[in-house]
Write an enzyme that holds these catalytic residues in place. Structure first.
Site, mmCIF file in Angstrom:
data_model
loop_
_atom_site.group_PDB
_atom_site.id
_atom_site.type_symbol
_atom_site.label_atom_id
_atom_site.label_comp_id
_atom_site.label_asym_id
_atom_site.label_seq_id
_atom_site.Cartn_x
_atom_site.Cartn_y
_atom_site.Cartn_z
ATOM 1 N N LYS A 205 -8.584 6.550 5.966
ATOM 2 C CA LYS A 205 -7.500 5.724 5.773
ATOM 3 C C LYS A 205 -7.706 4.570 4.503
ATOM 4 C CE LYS A 205 -3.976 6.738 8.985
ATOM 5 N NZ LYS A 205 -3.289 6.251 10.121
ATOM 6 N N GLU B 125 -0.333 -3.238 4.627
ATOM 7 C CA GLU B 125 -1.364 -2.496 4.574
ATOM 8 C C GLU B 125 -1.592 -1.677 5.891
ATOM 9 O OE1 GLU B 125 -3.992 -0.558 3.794
ATOM 10 O OE2 GLU B 125 -4.181 -1.234 1.635
ATOM 11 N N ASP B 126 -1.968 -0.209 5.860
ATOM 12 C CA ASP B 126 -2.116 0.524 7.308
ATOM 13 C C ASP B 126 -3.440 0.550 7.565
ATOM 14 O OD1 ASP B 126 -2.420 2.382 5.336
ATOM 15 O OD2 ASP B 126 -2.287 3.859 6.791
ATOM 16 N N ASP C 97 0.817 -1.131 0.099
ATOM 17 C CA ASP C 97 0.014 -0.002 0.085
ATOM 18 C C ASP C 97 0.936 1.337 -0.049
ATOM 19 O OD1 ASP C 97 -2.389 1.572 0.529
ATOM 20 O OD2 ASP C 97 -1.743 1.837 2.737
ATOM 21 N N LEU C 98 0.467 2.320 -0.437
ATOM 22 C CA LEU C 98 1.345 3.591 -0.391
ATOM 23 C C LEU C 98 1.252 4.435 1.079
ATOM 24 C CD1 LEU C 98 3.269 5.395 -2.143
ATOM 25 C CD2 LEU C 98 1.405 6.597 -2.931
ATOM 26 N N ASP C 99 0.091 4.874 1.169
ATOM 27 C CA ASP C 99 -0.262 6.138 2.051
ATOM 28 C C ASP C 99 -0.352 5.314 3.488
ATOM 29 O OD1 ASP C 99 -0.286 8.172 0.081
ATOM 30 O OD2 ASP C 99 -2.618 7.998 0.006
ATOM 31 N N SER D 213 -2.738 0.459 -4.097
ATOM 32 C CA SER D 213 -2.946 1.962 -3.504
ATOM 33 C C SER D 213 -4.338 2.252 -4.093
ATOM 34 C CB SER D 213 -1.760 3.068 -3.594
ATOM 35 O OG SER D 213 -2.287 4.080 -3.149
ATOM 36 N N ALA D 214 -5.013 2.891 -3.284
ATOM 37 C CA ALA D 214 -6.553 3.617 -3.383
ATOM 38 C C ALA D 214 -6.172 5.141 -4.353
ATOM 39 C CB ALA D 214 -7.028 3.687 -2.142
ATOM 40 N N THR E 290 1.216 10.343 4.347
ATOM 41 C CA THR E 290 0.659 11.173 3.262
ATOM 42 C C THR E 290 -0.813 11.522 4.161
ATOM 43 O OG1 THR E 290 -0.071 9.502 2.061
ATOM 44 C CG2 THR E 290 1.529 11.154 1.018
ATOM 45 N N LYS F 100 -11.004 -0.349 -1.757
ATOM 46 C CA LYS F 100 -10.939 -1.374 -0.825
ATOM 47 C C LYS F 100 -11.988 -1.219 0.142
ATOM 48 C CE LYS F 100 -6.006 -0.516 -0.877
ATOM 49 N NZ LYS F 100 -4.827 0.279 -0.410
HETATM 50 P P1 B16 Z 1 -6.139 10.350 -3.779
HETATM 51 P P2 B16 Z 1 -3.596 4.055 -0.089
HETATM 52 C C1 B16 Z 1 -5.632 5.975 0.047
HETATM 53 O O1 B16 Z 1 -4.329 5.542 -0.231
HETATM 54 C C2 B16 Z 1 -5.540 6.843 1.170
HETATM 55 O O2 B16 Z 1 -5.092 6.056 2.425
HETATM 56 C C3 B16 Z 1 -6.701 7.622 1.627
HETATM 57 O O3 B16 Z 1 -7.054 8.542 2.717
HETATM 58 C C4 B16 Z 1 -6.942 8.437 0.150
HETATM 59 O O4 B16 Z 1 -8.572 9.062 0.318
HETATM 60 C C5 B16 Z 1 -7.053 7.546 -0.984
HETATM 61 O O5 B16 Z 1 -5.859 6.960 -1.025
HETATM 62 C C6 B16 Z 1 -7.371 8.370 -2.386
HETATM 63 O O6 B16 Z 1 -6.320 9.146 -2.355
HETATM 64 O O7 B16 Z 1 -7.258 11.346 -3.226
HETATM 65 O O8 B16 Z 1 -4.784 10.693 -3.757
HETATM 66 O O9 B16 Z 1 -6.670 9.605 -5.056
HETATM 67 O O10 B16 Z 1 -3.324 4.112 1.632
HETATM 68 O O11 B16 Z 1 -4.486 3.074 -0.515
HETATM 69 O O12 B16 Z 1 -2.359 4.331 -0.609
HETATM 70 MG MG MG Z 2 -2.763 2.941 3.174
#
Ligand code: B16
Ligand code: MG
Length: 217
Positions: free
Chosen positions: A45, A169-170, A9-11, A114-115, A17, A145
């Site tokens: 998240k 994953e966090d 996962d990224l964030d 990542s989302a 972030t 997710k």
């Molecule tokens: P964006 P991950 C997710 O990333 C974040 O945890 C979540 O807070 C955020 O709303 C989502 O990405 C969408 O991000 O606005 O940059 O498209 O944890 O799945 O890497």
């Molecule tokens: Mg995350």
């Protein structure tokens, strides 16, 4: 040693972030007269941008037109982009590169799951894009997710069966997605939050090379 698929996962796993998402969502919510707390941010998240805005409007008991909804999504992202353009390698979470390099040296498959729709520019900013063989992000999936789509696509991209993949994953939603994909789920964060994961570590500094090796067998 077999070639397994390691999906990151990224964030919250590679970079923190969440603090930038928080600032951008808070300013947006406040401009609409809605309160937004750190606890509420926790619940966003791993949640897609669209679903996050739906939740915030819901918490504030507010409805907006479809047009306004789109404008708010753009407004939030523009502010978020201002924060992430200032990012550099110093924001990579401890031991991330050590783990990626160890897996690369051992010929393991490495993917991003990542989302976020901003995943590629973030990986470019922190200079890690070249370490990933396959990127699946918010631009390439329909269902967010906890739906397993993002991780199943990553397994497909790596050409590794889902049962031979390991997800870092966090978020609760992300752990549920990994479990639904029949993958090994590794929570990065607090045990009491991520109790649905197969294993939980506070951060990558707690994860030993021996443990990684055991995952490759
Ligand atoms: P964006 P991950 C997710 O990333 C974040 O945890 C979540 O807070 C955020 O709303 C989502 O990405 C969408 O991000 O606005 O940059 O498209 O944890 O799945 O890497
Ligand atoms: Mg995350």
């Amino acid at each position: 040693m077999t070639r397994k698929g390691f999906i990151f996962d990224l964030d919250g796993v590679i970079v923190d972030t969440a603090k930038y998402h928080f600032l951008a969502w808070k300013n947006l919510a406040n401009s609409l007269g809605i309160d937004f707390t750190k606890e509420q941010n926790e619940q966003l998240k791993g949640v897609s941008r669209i679903n996050s805005l739906e939740k915030i409007l819901n918490w504030g008991n507010k409805t907006v037109s479809a047009d306004e909804f789109q404008k708010l999504l753009v407004q939030k992202n523009e502010e978020y982009l201002e924060y992430i353009t200032k990012m550099d390698e110093s924001e990579i979470l401890p031991d991330t590169e050590k783990i990626l390099d160890f897996l690369i040296q051992n010929n393991q498959g490495i993917a991003l799951g990542s989302a976020s729709k901003n995943a590629v520019p973030i990986l470019e900013k922190i200079n890690l894009l070249s370490k990933f063989e396959c990127i699946v992000d918010g631009n390439s999936v329909i269902k967010g997710k906890p739906n397993p789509e993002v991780f199943l696509k990553a397994a497909d991209g790596l050409q590794v069966p889902p049962a031979e993949c390991i997800v870092f994953e966090d978020s609760i939603a992300g752990i549920q997605a990994a479990n639904a994909a029949d993958m090994i789920s590794i929570g990065i964060g607090e045990q009491n939050v991520l109790y649905e994961a197969d294993y939980v570590f506070k951060d990558f500094t707690e994860l030993s090379v021996e443990f990684l090796k055991s995952l490759m067998n």
